[in-house]
Design a protein around this motif. Sequence first.
Motif, PDB file in Angstrom:
ATOM      1  N   VAL A 165      -0.970  -5.019   8.871  1.00  0.00           N
ATOM      2  CA  VAL A 165      -1.109  -5.168   7.422  1.00  0.00           C
ATOM      3  C   VAL A 165      -2.589  -5.058   7.073  1.00  0.00           C
ATOM      4  CG1 VAL A 165      -0.747  -6.703   5.444  1.00  0.00           C
ATOM      5  CG2 VAL A 165       0.885  -6.716   7.363  1.00  0.00           C
ATOM      6  N   ARG A 166      -2.919  -4.095   6.202  1.00  0.00           N
ATOM      7  CA  ARG A 166      -4.308  -3.933   5.771  1.00  0.00           C
ATOM      8  C   ARG A 166      -4.368  -3.763   4.262  1.00  0.00           C
ATOM      9  NH1 ARG A 166      -8.018  -0.456   9.766  1.00  0.00           N
ATOM     10  NH2 ARG A 166      -7.382  -1.381  11.722  1.00  0.00           N
ATOM     11  N   ALA A 167      -5.251  -4.531   3.630  1.00  0.00           N
ATOM     12  CA  ALA A 167      -5.454  -4.402   2.188  1.00  0.00           C
ATOM     13  C   ALA A 167      -6.317  -3.173   1.916  1.00  0.00           C
ATOM     14  CB  ALA A 167      -6.153  -5.649   1.642  1.00  0.00           C
ATOM     15  N   PHE A 168      -6.035  -2.509   0.808  1.00  0.00           N
ATOM     16  CA  PHE A 168      -6.890  -1.410   0.392  1.00  0.00           C
ATOM     17  C   PHE A 168      -8.222  -1.986  -0.072  1.00  0.00           C
ATOM     18  CE2 PHE A 168      -2.848   0.706   0.358  1.00  0.00           C
ATOM     19  CZ  PHE A 168      -3.152   2.006   0.719  1.00  0.00           C
ATOM     20  N   VAL A 169      -9.282  -1.207   0.096  1.00  0.00           N
ATOM     21  CA  VAL A 169     -10.622  -1.640  -0.297  1.00  0.00           C
ATOM     22  C   VAL A 169     -10.649  -1.936  -1.790  1.00  0.00           C
ATOM     23  CG1 VAL A 169     -13.034  -0.938  -0.493  1.00  0.00           C
ATOM     24  CG2 VAL A 169     -11.750  -0.414   1.586  1.00  0.00           C
ATOM     25  N   ALA A 170     -10.052  -1.065  -2.567  1.00  0.00           N
ATOM     26  CA  ALA A 170      -9.985  -1.258  -4.010  1.00  0.00           C
ATOM     27  C   ALA A 170      -8.543  -1.028  -4.435  1.00  0.00           C
ATOM     28  CB  ALA A 170     -10.920  -0.283  -4.715  1.00  0.00           C
ATOM     29  N   ASP A 171      -8.176  -1.581  -5.537  1.00  0.00           N
ATOM     30  CA  ASP A 171      -6.796  -1.487  -6.001  1.00  0.00           C
ATOM     31  C   ASP A 171      -6.630  -0.261  -6.896  1.00  0.00           C
ATOM     32  OD1 ASP A 171      -4.188  -2.183  -6.207  1.00  0.00           O
ATOM     33  OD2 ASP A 171      -4.505  -3.783  -7.663  1.00  0.00           O
ATOM     34  N   HIS A 172      -6.715   0.938  -6.280  1.00  0.00           N
ATOM     35  CA  HIS A 172      -6.537   2.190  -7.007  1.00  0.00           C
ATOM     36  C   HIS A 172      -5.191   2.776  -6.628  1.00  0.00           C
ATOM     37  CE1 HIS A 172     -10.696   2.075  -8.213  1.00  0.00           C
ATOM     38  NE2 HIS A 172     -11.054   1.932  -6.967  1.00  0.00           N
ATOM     39  N   ALA A 173      -4.673   3.608  -7.484  1.00  0.00           N
ATOM     40  CA  ALA A 173      -3.396   4.272  -7.196  1.00  0.00           C
ATOM     41  C   ALA A 173      -3.598   5.221  -6.014  1.00  0.00           C
ATOM     42  CB  ALA A 173      -2.930   5.046  -8.422  1.00  0.00           C
ATOM     43  N   VAL A 174      -2.640   5.261  -5.132  1.00  0.00           N
ATOM     44  CA  VAL A 174      -2.657   6.192  -4.016  1.00  0.00           C
ATOM     45  C   VAL A 174      -1.815   7.388  -4.434  1.00  0.00           C
ATOM     46  CG1 VAL A 174      -2.029   6.535  -1.609  1.00  0.00           C
ATOM     47  CG2 VAL A 174      -2.948   4.344  -2.363  1.00  0.00           C
ATOM     48  N   THR A 175      -2.418   8.564  -4.396  1.00  0.00           N
ATOM     49  CA  THR A 175      -1.745   9.758  -4.899  1.00  0.00           C
ATOM     50  C   THR A 175      -0.862  10.390  -3.841  1.00  0.00           C
ATOM     51  OG1 THR A 175      -3.484  11.215  -4.161  1.00  0.00           O
ATOM     52  CG2 THR A 175      -3.758  10.224  -6.342  1.00  0.00           C
ATOM     53  N   GLY A 176      -0.036  11.322  -4.278  1.00  0.00           N
ATOM     54  CA  GLY A 176       0.794  12.091  -3.353  1.00  0.00           C
ATOM     55  C   GLY A 176      -0.045  12.851  -2.355  1.00  0.00           C
ATOM     56  N   ALA A 177      -1.205  13.358  -2.782  1.00  0.00           N
ATOM     57  CA  ALA A 177      -2.077  14.088  -1.861  1.00  0.00           C
ATOM     58  C   ALA A 177      -2.609  13.161  -0.778  1.00  0.00           C
ATOM     59  CB  ALA A 177      -3.242  14.724  -2.626  1.00  0.00           C
ATOM     60  N   THR A 178      -2.937  11.924  -1.137  1.00  0.00           N
ATOM     61  CA  THR A 178      -3.391  10.966  -0.130  1.00  0.00           C
ATOM     62  C   THR A 178      -2.295  10.716   0.891  1.00  0.00           C
ATOM     63  OG1 THR A 178      -4.745   9.887  -1.812  1.00  0.00           O
ATOM     64  CG2 THR A 178      -4.334   8.655   0.205  1.00  0.00           C
ATOM     65  N   THR A 179      -1.075  10.579   0.419  1.00  0.00           N
ATOM     66  CA  THR A 179       0.049  10.351   1.320  1.00  0.00           C
ATOM     67  C   THR A 179       0.232  11.528   2.254  1.00  0.00           C
ATOM     68  OG1 THR A 179       1.094   8.990  -0.352  1.00  0.00           O
ATOM     69  CG2 THR A 179       2.503   9.807   1.408  1.00  0.00           C
ATOM     70  N   GLU A 180       0.097  12.752   1.732  1.00  0.00           N
ATOM     71  CA  GLU A 180       0.243  13.937   2.577  1.00  0.00           C
ATOM     72  C   GLU A 180      -0.794  13.931   3.689  1.00  0.00           C
ATOM     73  OE1 GLU A 180       0.065  18.790   2.272  1.00  0.00           O
ATOM     74  OE2 GLU A 180       0.317  17.626   0.448  1.00  0.00           O
ATOM     75  N   VAL A 181      -2.024  13.559   3.371  1.00  0.00           N
ATOM     76  CA  VAL A 181      -3.058  13.514   4.400  1.00  0.00           C
ATOM     77  C   VAL A 181      -2.769  12.412   5.408  1.00  0.00           C
ATOM     78  CG1 VAL A 181      -5.505  13.098   4.839  1.00  0.00           C
ATOM     79  CG2 VAL A 181      -4.810  14.600   2.988  1.00  0.00           C
ATOM     80  N   LEU A 182      -2.258  11.271   4.965  1.00  0.00           N
ATOM     81  CA  LEU A 182      -1.888  10.219   5.904  1.00  0.00           C
ATOM     82  C   LEU A 182      -0.899  10.748   6.932  1.00  0.00           C
ATOM     83  CD1 LEU A 182      -1.320   7.157   3.569  1.00  0.00           C
ATOM     84  CD2 LEU A 182      -3.064   7.375   5.324  1.00  0.00           C
TER      85      LEU A 182
END
Length: 171
Positions: free
Chosen positions: A102-119
């Motif tokens: 479990v890891r918190a995001f550095v900032a509470d920004h929306a994660v986009t579809g492009a970010t998910t694709e790179v993950l």
Amino acid sequence: MKYLLLICADPSVEVSADERCAEAWVEEMDRRQVRLEGSALRPASEARAVRVRDGRVLVGDGPFVETKEQVGGFDIVECGSLEEAVEVAARHPVARFGTVEVRAFVADHAVTGATTEVLIRVGNSPEEVWELVTDVLKNPGDATAIVEGRLADLQANMTKTIRAMTKTEAV
């Protein structure tokens, strides 16, 4: 607060399909409106580890980590506290035979579809996935443009490397 759950397991551990099935967990988390997104990943044997050293793109079989557990998937959840995120992770079926980090995001920004694709594309090392997520979230601007730029750079470098390798082999 948004949290990344890295779903890790040792692929050599034999577990029944019922024990591994996360469908009920996904349904419960969707019902609770906690789970924002998630996906299983292709096997580590299909991953590639990409590094750039002295301007050269180095591509090897991935992942390269000193552990038997490998990232098999991820989920992004939104919880009121770390304690709630831990409770959500503990309910995941893989927590019974693997690890849910479990890891918190550095900032509470929306994660986009492009970010998910790179993950999904970046490889199975938790460190590689987290490094990319934090890089994208350091700039609260347009995450999609950042990720698309990285992918374009990677594609250009890989094309250049492949062409150079092909010329070397042809000689």
